[in-house]
Design an enzyme around this catalytic site. Structure first.
Site, PDB file in Angstrom:
ATOM      1  N   SER A   1      -4.811 -38.475  -3.350  1.00 22.32           N
ATOM      2  CA  SER A   1      -5.041 -37.162  -3.955  1.00 22.32           C
ATOM      3  C   SER A   1      -6.464 -36.644  -3.757  1.00 22.32           C
ATOM      4  CB  SER A   1      -4.737 -37.214  -5.452  1.00 22.32           C
ATOM      5  OG  SER A   1      -5.572 -38.163  -6.095  1.00 22.32           O
ATOM      6  N   TYR A   2      -7.362 -37.456  -3.214  1.00 24.12           N
ATOM      7  CA  TYR A   2      -8.748 -37.004  -2.994  1.00 24.12           C
ATOM      8  C   TYR A   2      -8.818 -36.187  -1.714  1.00 24.12           C
ATOM      9  CZ  TYR A   2     -10.067 -40.831  -6.232  1.00 24.12           C
ATOM     10  OH  TYR A   2     -10.192 -41.683  -7.304  1.00 24.12           O
TER      11      TYR A   2
END
Length: 311
Positions: free
Chosen positions: A48-49
């Site tokens: 998700s980064y």
């Protein structure tokens, strides 16, 4: 080196949340090189980064690390931890979703096996046996070596251990909670620390420097600016700044950087194997690496703990 089950890791984990965000690919590569050259080998990221940045779909950090791994032949230099369950398109711990997340992370990183794979967030809507079974299958297939739990309560960690034991499935080896000098209660008074010690779970806390607050980046009565200021504001209480004063005093008497002292305090807490901290520029890295060998006296640890008691 420290141990997380069969993994040998440095006592500092380099946070990859900034890679592809405040550190572009070129700077990310420089940071990773300097980290390894300085004795580090443990790198943390997530699928998700950095999906919180407008125009970023997620996976930017893994992709930047993947470029570095491929270009320098660096796979053997690092233990890689990544996470699944919070990607904006692939949320949750359903086994089918986890398989999609795993394939995406392996592709972006360019690796066949992920060393430590975290459930990034609890998912009460999926039976524990189902998603733990998915991690167990990944381990048996050689796709991951171990799994851990990030952002789980003590009650849920205990349930995971009970179910895994009862079903004969692989047990988690690490916890990744929010924990630092100005955010302690979530670990210390919730039962999480006791569970970690009882079940030999490595604690690998994130926000080790409180989103830059513990570096002295933000001052009293000063408007906070910058991409990470939103999180740092949560620590900007009167006791938070009093803790910062105590941190600066210990740093000055020790001749060390406040970031070094803050990470050393965290590393000396029970169960903590490797605090996670990130930098956006290679020049910020020496203070972090210094924490791996810097040791506070018992008196200094107690002074900092008293200043931050109850936070």
């Amino acid at each position: 080196m420290q141990r997380i089950s069969t993994l040998r890791v440095s006592p500092l984990c380099l946070g990859g949340n900034v890679f592809g965000w405040t550190a572009d690919t070129a700077m990310s590569e420089r940071i990773l090189d300097a980290f390894c050259d300085g004795g580090g080998n443990f790198v943390d990221t997530a699928d998700s980064y950095s999906a919180w940045v407008p125009g970023h779909p997620g996976g930017e950090s893994e992709s930047a690390i993947g470029v570095w791994l491929r270009q320098g032949g660096n796979r053997d230099r690092v233990v890689i931890a990544t996470k699944a369950g919070k990607h904006p398109v692939h949320r949750g711990l359903r086994p089918a979703n986890l398989r999609i997340c795993l394939d995406g992370s392996r592709r972006r990183l360019g690796v066949e096996t992920i060393d430590l794979y975290y459930a990034h967030k609890d998912d009460p809507g999926v039976p524990v046996a189902e998603w733990v079974g998915a991690f167990d299958t990944m381990i048996k297939a050689g796709a991951i070596r171990h799994y851990g739990l990030s952002n789980f309560t003590a009650e849920r960690v205990a349930e995971v251990i009970e179910v895994a034991t009862g079903e004969g499935l692989a047990l988690p080896v690490a916890l990744q909670p929010h924990y630092n000098l100005v955010h302690r209660a979530e670990v210390e008074t919730s039962g999480l620390a006791e569970l970690a010690q009882q079940h030999h779970l490595a604690v690998v806390p994130y926000y080790g420097l409180a989103a830059g607050f513990l570096t002295g980046k933000y001052a009293r009565d000063e408007l906070m600016h910058g991409p990470r200021a939103g999180q740092a504001k949560t620590y900007a209480t009167e006791q938070g700044f009093a803790t910062l004063d105590a941190l600066f005093a210990v740093a000055e008497e020790s001749g060390a950087d406040p970031a070094t002292v803050a990470l050393a305090w965290l590393r000396q807490q029970p169960g903590v194997v490797a605090p996670i901290a990130s930098v956006s520029d290679v020049d910020q890295l020496p203070a972090l690496l210094a924490s791996t060998t810097f040791k506070l006296t018992r008196g200094q640890v107690n002074r900092l703990s008293r200043a931050s008691a109850g936070l």
